[in-house]
Motif scaffolding. Structure first.
Motif, PDB file in Angstrom:
ATOM      1  N   HIS A 308      -3.317 -53.405  41.382  1.00 28.18           N
ATOM      2  CA  HIS A 308      -4.531 -52.760  40.984  1.00 28.18           C
ATOM      3  C   HIS A 308      -4.223 -51.252  41.782  1.00 28.18           C
ATOM      4  O   HIS A 308      -4.905 -50.238  41.350  1.00 28.18           O
ATOM      5  CB  HIS A 308      -5.753 -53.186  41.365  1.00 28.18           C
ATOM      6  N   HIS A 309      -3.545 -51.066  42.858  1.00 29.12           N
ATOM      7  CA  HIS A 309      -3.184 -49.915  43.419  1.00 29.12           C
ATOM      8  C   HIS A 309      -2.486 -49.161  42.448  1.00 29.12           C
ATOM      9  O   HIS A 309      -2.638 -47.966  42.066  1.00 29.12           O
ATOM     10  CB  HIS A 309      -2.438 -50.076  44.639  1.00 29.12           C
ATOM     11  N   SER A 310      -1.380 -49.757  41.797  1.00 32.40           N
ATOM     12  CA  SER A 310      -0.624 -48.937  40.761  1.00 32.40           C
ATOM     13  C   SER A 310      -1.224 -48.564  39.711  1.00 32.40           C
ATOM     14  O   SER A 310      -1.146 -47.702  38.937  1.00 32.40           O
ATOM     15  CB  SER A 310       0.650 -50.025  40.420  1.00 32.40           C
ATOM     16  N   LYS A 311      -2.202 -49.815  39.078  1.00 32.30           N
ATOM     17  CA  LYS A 311      -2.842 -49.307  37.761  1.00 32.30           C
ATOM     18  C   LYS A 311      -3.638 -47.896  38.108  1.00 32.30           C
ATOM     19  O   LYS A 311      -3.943 -46.998  37.465  1.00 32.30           O
ATOM     20  CB  LYS A 311      -3.668 -50.355  37.396  1.00 32.30           C
ATOM     21  N   LEU A 312      -4.533 -47.940  39.312  1.00 28.44           N
ATOM     22  CA  LEU A 312      -5.270 -46.856  39.521  1.00 28.44           C
ATOM     23  C   LEU A 312      -4.636 -45.506  39.622  1.00 28.44           C
ATOM     24  O   LEU A 312      -5.072 -44.386  39.293  1.00 28.44           O
ATOM     25  CB  LEU A 312      -6.267 -47.165  40.798  1.00 28.44           C
ATOM     26  N   SER A 313      -3.532 -45.591  40.235  1.00 26.65           N
ATOM     27  CA  SER A 313      -2.638 -44.477  40.396  1.00 26.65           C
ATOM     28  C   SER A 313      -2.296 -43.926  39.293  1.00 26.65           C
ATOM     29  O   SER A 313      -2.342 -42.741  39.061  1.00 26.65           O
ATOM     30  CB  SER A 313      -1.409 -44.788  41.370  1.00 26.65           C
ATOM     31  N   THR A 314      -1.930 -44.676  38.038  1.00 28.74           N
ATOM     32  CA  THR A 314      -1.401 -44.268  37.100  1.00 28.74           C
ATOM     33  C   THR A 314      -2.460 -43.610  36.327  1.00 28.74           C
ATOM     34  O   THR A 314      -2.487 -42.617  35.591  1.00 28.74           O
ATOM     35  CB  THR A 314      -0.713 -45.306  36.321  1.00 28.74           C
ATOM     36  N   LEU A 315      -3.677 -44.414  36.203  1.00 32.34           N
ATOM     37  CA  LEU A 315      -5.023 -44.051  35.534  1.00 32.34           C
ATOM     38  C   LEU A 315      -5.179 -42.478  36.046  1.00 32.34           C
ATOM     39  O   LEU A 315      -5.628 -41.519  35.368  1.00 32.34           O
ATOM     40  CB  LEU A 315      -6.059 -44.739  35.632  1.00 32.34           C
ATOM     41  N   HIS A 316      -5.214 -42.111  37.224  1.00 26.16           N
ATOM     42  CA  HIS A 316      -5.594 -40.986  37.974  1.00 26.16           C
ATOM     43  C   HIS A 316      -4.528 -39.964  37.612  1.00 26.16           C
ATOM     44  O   HIS A 316      -5.250 -38.765  37.616  1.00 26.16           O
ATOM     45  CB  HIS A 316      -5.657 -41.115  39.600  1.00 26.16           C
ATOM     46  N   GLU A 317      -3.371 -40.194  37.646  1.00 26.66           N
ATOM     47  CA  GLU A 317      -2.666 -39.265  36.919  1.00 26.66           C
ATOM     48  C   GLU A 317      -2.710 -38.710  35.451  1.00 26.66           C
ATOM     49  O   GLU A 317      -2.683 -37.611  35.175  1.00 26.66           O
ATOM     50  CB  GLU A 317      -1.092 -39.534  37.132  1.00 26.66           C
ATOM     51  N   LEU A 318      -3.081 -39.695  34.947  1.00 25.39           N
ATOM     52  CA  LEU A 318      -3.507 -39.404  33.457  1.00 25.39           C
ATOM     53  C   LEU A 318      -4.858 -38.816  33.028  1.00 25.39           C
ATOM     54  O   LEU A 318      -5.385 -37.667  32.249  1.00 25.39           O
ATOM     55  CB  LEU A 318      -3.585 -40.657  32.528  1.00 25.39           C
ATOM     56  N   VAL A 319      -6.051 -39.425  33.823  1.00 23.86           N
ATOM     57  CA  VAL A 319      -7.486 -38.804  34.035  1.00 23.86           C
ATOM     58  C   VAL A 319      -7.946 -38.778  35.322  1.00 23.86           C
ATOM     59  O   VAL A 319      -8.133 -39.682  35.846  1.00 23.86           O
ATOM     60  CB  VAL A 319      -8.289 -39.844  32.971  1.00 23.86           C
ATOM     61  N   PRO A 320      -7.996 -37.748  35.586  1.00 25.66           N
ATOM     62  CA  PRO A 320      -8.167 -37.583  37.277  1.00 25.66           C
ATOM     63  C   PRO A 320      -9.722 -38.102  37.458  1.00 25.66           C
ATOM     64  O   PRO A 320     -10.616 -37.659  36.521  1.00 25.66           O
ATOM     65  CB  PRO A 320      -8.194 -35.952  37.565  1.00 25.66           C
ATOM     66  N   LEU A 321      -9.735 -38.875  38.582  1.00 29.35           N
ATOM     67  CA  LEU A 321     -11.019 -39.586  39.042  1.00 29.35           C
ATOM     68  C   LEU A 321     -11.654 -38.650  40.017  1.00 29.35           C
ATOM     69  O   LEU A 321     -12.689 -38.879  40.305  1.00 29.35           O
ATOM     70  CB  LEU A 321     -10.656 -41.038  39.348  1.00 29.35           C
ATOM     71  N   TYR A 322     -10.833 -37.996  40.735  1.00 27.96           N
ATOM     72  CA  TYR A 322     -11.555 -37.071  41.966  1.00 27.96           C
ATOM     73  C   TYR A 322     -10.845 -36.013  41.802  1.00 27.96           C
ATOM     74  O   TYR A 322      -9.528 -35.603  41.379  1.00 27.96           O
ATOM     75  CB  TYR A 322     -11.351 -37.973  43.241  1.00 27.96           C
ATOM     76  N   ARG A 323     -11.319 -34.863  42.609  1.00 26.89           N
ATOM     77  CA  ARG A 323     -10.727 -33.434  42.296  1.00 26.89           C
ATOM     78  C   ARG A 323      -9.421 -33.169  43.201  1.00 26.89           C
ATOM     79  O   ARG A 323      -9.513 -33.919  44.155  1.00 26.89           O
ATOM     80  CB  ARG A 323     -11.855 -32.527  42.777  1.00 26.89           C
TER      81      ARG A 323
END
Length: 426
Positions: A308-323
């Motif tokens: 889940h660390h890996s999933k969130l990192s990938t998602l954040h690269e595609l759709v930024p979750l924080y600035r």
């Protein structure tokens, strides 16, 4: 790289840490698109600095690029598998940041081996002269061959590749054979050959060979380093992996299947303490790095947490979750002794929420060992409140993007549902 968010249902499933085909496909497509983007960036960098590179480096890179293109036209799925293998991402990151000089030349030689691996797995003819930095010819996701210093020639006939050092005429050659054209499975034999060993129940490899599996300076604080092949007991790792997958299957079949699909490489780290310590690299999604586990429960928890660390990192690269650069505020969370920036809070809350969901299900899951159910109940009670506090911090923060705030809201919905008894939730 910014992409349109996945469909609302897939976005909600990702936020709820639940496996699902739509969310998984979105992340896989994002990883591949980023690999292609970084590979193109590397090509641009090589062309920009072509006069500063060693002539053999430039020739090897251009030959490898041409071979990769030809192989991709005939076997795009095979090339995608090689490019998306976790250590290819780590190699790209290293090659794109290394200053021009001998170290960059060594990194660029890796493309020759990536192209050769793709051609081998696609059953394409090969007659290629490559370099093997450090006397190791490393084929990502396949294995490695110890060779004499100097150029190495790869030639193929009837889907058998012969590997011979140019400076060692008359010496026995290592042989690689395409064992399964459908899966690209490769077997090897001969002097210096060391193949990656698989783990039961899927395509996950125990990667204790690839030179890019762990950064040179290690991972984490304190730094943890890669375990070497002689120190890795494959039977023990395979047994724990099999037992952990079975434990997950009895607890949550969907999560067990997700681990089998999403973890492409399990990378052993040197032992450190009685329990496993895990890590992931944002540049290498699909790899879980971990020290030896204490058993099935320990490994299962580490796999879910790190995935889940890996999933969130990938998602954040595609759709930024924080600035970008969100480091203004630091927060205290229950699972750390040091204050964390918003990125760390988000990562920790997401990984611990996945564990809380796993433990919540394990408390009353039929067929799970009693010790696992008791442990799950204890761990759930310990972590549930900590995650709730972290989610409150995130939702009060002004550092989240609109997508990040919606993601955190969806996480809070799952967290709230876990407050009910397992039987009431159904």
């Amino acid at each position: 790289m910014i992409a349109a968010p996945p469909r609302p249902a897939a976005f909600a499933a990702l936020a709820a840490t639940r496996p699902g085909p739509a969310g998984a496909a979105f992340l896989r497509s994002g990883v591949h698109a980023r690999r292609l983007l970084l590979l193109k960036a590397l090509l641009v960098r090589v062309r920009r600095h072509r006069d500063e590179l060693a002539p053999e480096t430039l020739r090897g890179f251009e030959t490898a690029w041409s071979l990769l293109e030809r192989t991709e036209r005939g076997a795009p799925g095979v090339v995608r598998g090689v490019l998306d293998y976790p250590t290819t991402g780590a190699w790209l990151a290293a090659a794109l940041t290394e200053p021009v000089g001998p170290a960059l030349d060594r990194h660029l030689a890796r493309l020759e081996l990536i192209a050769a691996t793709a051609a081998l797995r696609a059953g394409r003819p090969l007659d290629l002269l490559v370099r093997a930095p450090g006397g190791v010819l490393s084929l990502p996701g396949v294995g490695s061959v110890l060779v004499a210093p100097g150029p190495v020639r790869l030639t193929s006939r009837a889907q058998v590749v012969r590997i011979r050092s140019e400076g060692a005429s008359g010496a026995p050659a290592a042989l690689l054979r395409l064992a399964d054209g459908r899966t690209g499975a490769v077997t090897g034999s001969g002097p210096g050959w060391r193949g990656l060993r698989g783990l039961s129940g899927g395509a996950t490899r125990l990667d204790d060979l690839d030179p890019y599996r762990v950064p040179p300076g290690g991972v984490g604080t304190p730094a943890r380093f890669a375990a070497e092949r002689p120190d890795v007991d494959h039977a023990v790792w395979s047994g724990h992996w099999r037992a952990a997958r079975e434990l997950l299957r009895r607890t949550d079949r969907d999560r067990a299947a997700e681990v089998g699909r999403a973890v492409g490489a399990l990378v052993p780290l040197r032992p450190q303490g009685p329990r496993s310590v895990g890590a992931t690299l944002s540049v290498a999604p699909g790899a879980v790095l971990m020290t030896p586990s204490a058993g099935a429960c320990d490994m299962a928890e580490t796999l879910v947490h790190e995935l889940h660390h890996s999933k969130l990192s990938t998602l954040h690269e595609l759709v930024p979750l924080y600035r970008p650069g969100s480091t203004a505020a630091l927060y205290r969370v229950g699972w750390r002794t040091d204050a964390r920036p918003v990125a760390g809070v988000f990562q920790g809350a997401y990984a611990h929420l996945a564990l809380a969901d796993l433990w919540w299900r394990a408390r009353d899951a039929p067929g799970v060992p009693g010790a696992w159910g008791a442990r799950a109940a204890q761990q759930f009670d310990h972590v549930h409140d900590q995650v709730g506090e972290a989610l409150a911090m995130l939702l009060e923060s002004d550092e989240l993007t609109n997508e990040g705030r919606e993601f955190a809201r969806q996480m809070r919905q799952l967290h709230a549902s876990l407050g009910a008894s397992p039987r009431a939730r159904g």
